[in-house]
Design a protein around this motif. Sequence first.
Motif, mmCIF file in Angstrom:
data_model
loop_
_atom_site.group_PDB
_atom_site.id
_atom_site.type_symbol
_atom_site.label_atom_id
_atom_site.label_comp_id
_atom_site.label_asym_id
_atom_site.label_seq_id
_atom_site.Cartn_x
_atom_site.Cartn_y
_atom_site.Cartn_z
ATOM 1 N N LYS A 8 -24.609 -67.411 -1.445
ATOM 2 C CA LYS A 8 -24.142 -68.220 -0.312
ATOM 3 C C LYS A 8 -22.618 -68.322 -0.288
ATOM 4 C CE LYS A 8 -26.117 -72.176 -0.907
ATOM 5 N NZ LYS A 8 -26.749 -73.500 -0.803
ATOM 6 N N PRO A 9 -22.035 -68.472 0.910
ATOM 7 C CA PRO A 9 -20.593 -68.690 1.022
ATOM 8 C C PRO A 9 -20.176 -69.930 0.233
ATOM 9 C CG PRO A 9 -21.496 -68.182 3.181
ATOM 10 C CD PRO A 9 -22.663 -68.378 2.243
ATOM 11 N N GLY A 10 -19.043 -69.817 -0.427
ATOM 12 C CA GLY A 10 -18.485 -70.929 -1.178
ATOM 13 C C GLY A 10 -18.962 -71.010 -2.612
ATOM 14 N N THR A 11 -19.944 -70.179 -2.991
ATOM 15 C CA THR A 11 -20.391 -70.163 -4.380
ATOM 16 C C THR A 11 -19.477 -69.239 -5.180
ATOM 17 O OG1 THR A 11 -21.982 -68.401 -3.931
ATOM 18 C CG2 THR A 11 -22.799 -70.668 -3.789
ATOM 19 N N LYS A 12 -19.607 -69.271 -6.492
ATOM 20 C CA LYS A 12 -18.711 -68.514 -7.370
ATOM 21 C C LYS A 12 -18.643 -67.023 -7.016
ATOM 22 C CE LYS A 12 -17.660 -67.657 -12.195
ATOM 23 N NZ LYS A 12 -18.009 -67.915 -13.594
ATOM 24 N N THR A 13 -19.781 -66.417 -6.726
ATOM 25 C CA THR A 13 -19.788 -64.984 -6.420
ATOM 26 C C THR A 13 -20.015 -64.684 -4.940
ATOM 27 O OG1 THR A 13 -22.139 -64.870 -6.971
ATOM 28 C CG2 THR A 13 -20.580 -64.327 -8.733
ATOM 29 N N GLY A 14 -20.106 -65.726 -4.124
ATOM 30 C CA GLY A 14 -20.337 -65.552 -2.696
ATOM 31 C C GLY A 14 -19.060 -65.349 -1.910
ATOM 32 N N PRO A 15 -19.196 -65.100 -0.627
ATOM 33 C CA PRO A 15 -18.020 -64.938 0.234
ATOM 34 C C PRO A 15 -17.287 -66.276 0.389
ATOM 35 C CG PRO A 15 -20.014 -64.945 1.560
ATOM 36 C CD PRO A 15 -20.441 -64.976 0.128
ATOM 37 N N CYS A 16 -16.076 -66.208 0.854
ATOM 38 C CA CYS A 16 -15.293 -67.419 1.103
ATOM 39 C C CYS A 16 -16.052 -68.316 2.079
ATOM 40 C CB CYS A 16 -13.932 -67.061 1.702
ATOM 41 S SG CYS A 16 -12.849 -66.182 0.564
ATOM 42 N N LYS A 17 -15.879 -69.620 1.938
ATOM 43 C CA LYS A 17 -16.570 -70.571 2.807
ATOM 44 C C LYS A 17 -16.054 -70.484 4.243
ATOM 45 C CE LYS A 17 -18.770 -74.833 1.621
ATOM 46 N NZ LYS A 17 -18.728 -76.059 0.881
ATOM 47 N N GLY A 18 -14.760 -70.359 4.400
ATOM 48 C CA GLY A 18 -14.165 -70.258 5.730
ATOM 49 C C GLY A 18 -13.862 -68.816 6.087
ATOM 50 N N GLU A 19 -13.271 -68.634 7.237
ATOM 51 C CA GLU A 19 -12.880 -67.294 7.676
ATOM 52 C C GLU A 19 -11.831 -66.722 6.724
ATOM 53 O OE1 GLU A 19 -14.211 -65.432 10.173
ATOM 54 O OE2 GLU A 19 -15.648 -67.084 10.280
ATOM 55 N N CYS A 20 -11.909 -65.418 6.477
ATOM 56 C CA CYS A 20 -10.950 -64.745 5.608
ATOM 57 C C CYS A 20 -10.870 -63.284 6.035
ATOM 58 C CB CYS A 20 -11.373 -64.868 4.137
ATOM 59 S SG CYS A 20 -12.872 -63.948 3.743
ATOM 60 N N GLU A 21 -10.039 -62.531 5.367
ATOM 61 C CA GLU A 21 -9.890 -61.113 5.688
ATOM 62 C C GLU A 21 -10.352 -60.225 4.535
ATOM 63 O OE1 GLU A 21 -6.074 -60.128 7.344
ATOM 64 O OE2 GLU A 21 -6.020 -61.980 8.510
ATOM 65 N N HIS A 22 -11.097 -60.794 3.576
ATOM 66 C CA HIS A 22 -11.577 -60.008 2.442
ATOM 67 C C HIS A 22 -12.668 -59.037 2.888
ATOM 68 C CE1 HIS A 22 -10.285 -63.848 0.315
ATOM 69 N NE2 HIS A 22 -9.417 -62.921 -0.052
ATOM 70 N N ILE A 23 -12.540 -57.791 2.492
ATOM 71 C CA ILE A 23 -13.517 -56.759 2.854
ATOM 72 C C ILE A 23 -14.899 -57.105 2.300
ATOM 73 C CG2 ILE A 23 -14.143 -54.330 2.539
ATOM 74 C CD1 ILE A 23 -11.085 -53.750 2.542
ATOM 75 N N ASP A 24 -14.955 -57.552 1.042
ATOM 76 C CA ASP A 24 -16.247 -57.892 0.425
ATOM 77 C C ASP A 24 -16.920 -59.057 1.150
ATOM 78 O OD1 ASP A 24 -15.841 -55.896 -1.404
ATOM 79 O OD2 ASP A 24 -15.319 -57.222 -3.063
ATOM 80 N N CYS A 25 -16.142 -60.052 1.525
ATOM 81 C CA CYS A 25 -16.704 -61.206 2.238
ATOM 82 C C CYS A 25 -17.275 -60.772 3.583
ATOM 83 C CB CYS A 25 -15.639 -62.287 2.437
ATOM 84 S SG CYS A 25 -15.101 -63.090 0.903
ATOM 85 N N ALA A 26 -16.546 -59.919 4.286
ATOM 86 C CA ALA A 26 -17.011 -59.434 5.589
ATOM 87 C C ALA A 26 -18.304 -58.639 5.444
ATOM 88 C CB ALA A 26 -15.934 -58.584 6.255
ATOM 89 N N LYS A 27 -18.395 -57.795 4.420
ATOM 90 C CA LYS A 27 -19.607 -56.994 4.199
ATOM 91 C C LYS A 27 -20.793 -57.894 3.867
ATOM 92 C CE LYS A 27 -22.056 -53.278 3.609
ATOM 93 N NZ LYS A 27 -22.515 -52.507 4.755
ATOM 94 N N THR A 28 -20.577 -58.900 3.015
ATOM 95 C CA THR A 28 -21.660 -59.816 2.654
ATOM 96 C C THR A 28 -22.147 -60.579 3.874
ATOM 97 O OG1 THR A 28 -20.813 -60.039 0.394
ATOM 98 C CG2 THR A 28 -22.300 -61.761 1.168
ATOM 99 N N ARG A 29 -21.224 -61.072 4.687
ATOM 100 C CA ARG A 29 -21.602 -61.804 5.908
ATOM 101 C C ARG A 29 -22.380 -60.894 6.874
ATOM 102 N NH1 ARG A 29 -18.835 -66.585 5.752
ATOM 103 N NH2 ARG A 29 -16.838 -66.540 4.683
ATOM 104 N N SER A 30 -21.933 -59.657 6.990
ATOM 105 C CA SER A 30 -22.594 -58.694 7.868
ATOM 106 C C SER A 30 -24.015 -58.406 7.388
ATOM 107 C CB SER A 30 -21.775 -57.401 7.916
ATOM 108 O OG SER A 30 -22.457 -56.396 8.604
ATOM 109 N N MET A 31 -24.175 -58.216 6.097
ATOM 110 C CA MET A 31 -25.496 -57.959 5.537
ATOM 111 C C MET A 31 -26.413 -59.162 5.759
ATOM 112 S SD MET A 31 -24.409 -56.045 2.009
ATOM 113 C CE MET A 31 -26.080 -55.797 1.395
ATOM 114 N N ALA A 32 -25.894 -60.366 5.553
ATOM 115 C CA ALA A 32 -26.690 -61.583 5.724
ATOM 116 C C ALA A 32 -27.151 -61.745 7.178
ATOM 117 C CB ALA A 32 -25.898 -62.809 5.280
#
Length: 74
Positions: A8-32
């Motif tokens: 989940k967003p905001g967890t230790k290994t999850g994407p950032c809770k808010g909007e960001c420009e991280h490639i990994d966060c964007a991929k995780t959000r897209s997959m979800a």
Amino acid sequence: MGWSLLPKPGTKTGPCKGECEHIDCAKTRSMAKSMCSICGEEIGYERGFYASDDEPDVLDHAVCVQEKESHEKH
């Protein structure tokens, strides 16, 4: 083939809770936000899923795959 889950967003290994420009966060959000090709619901976070061997962008909930395989055996 093993299943995975998205933290989940905001967890230790999850994407950032808010909007960001991280490639990994964007991929995780897209997959979800991807839709399970079996039940049509979002893959979501912290829920087991499989990626298709033939089409890695196609995701299915683990429980949906397992139920489908169980029904096909009978």
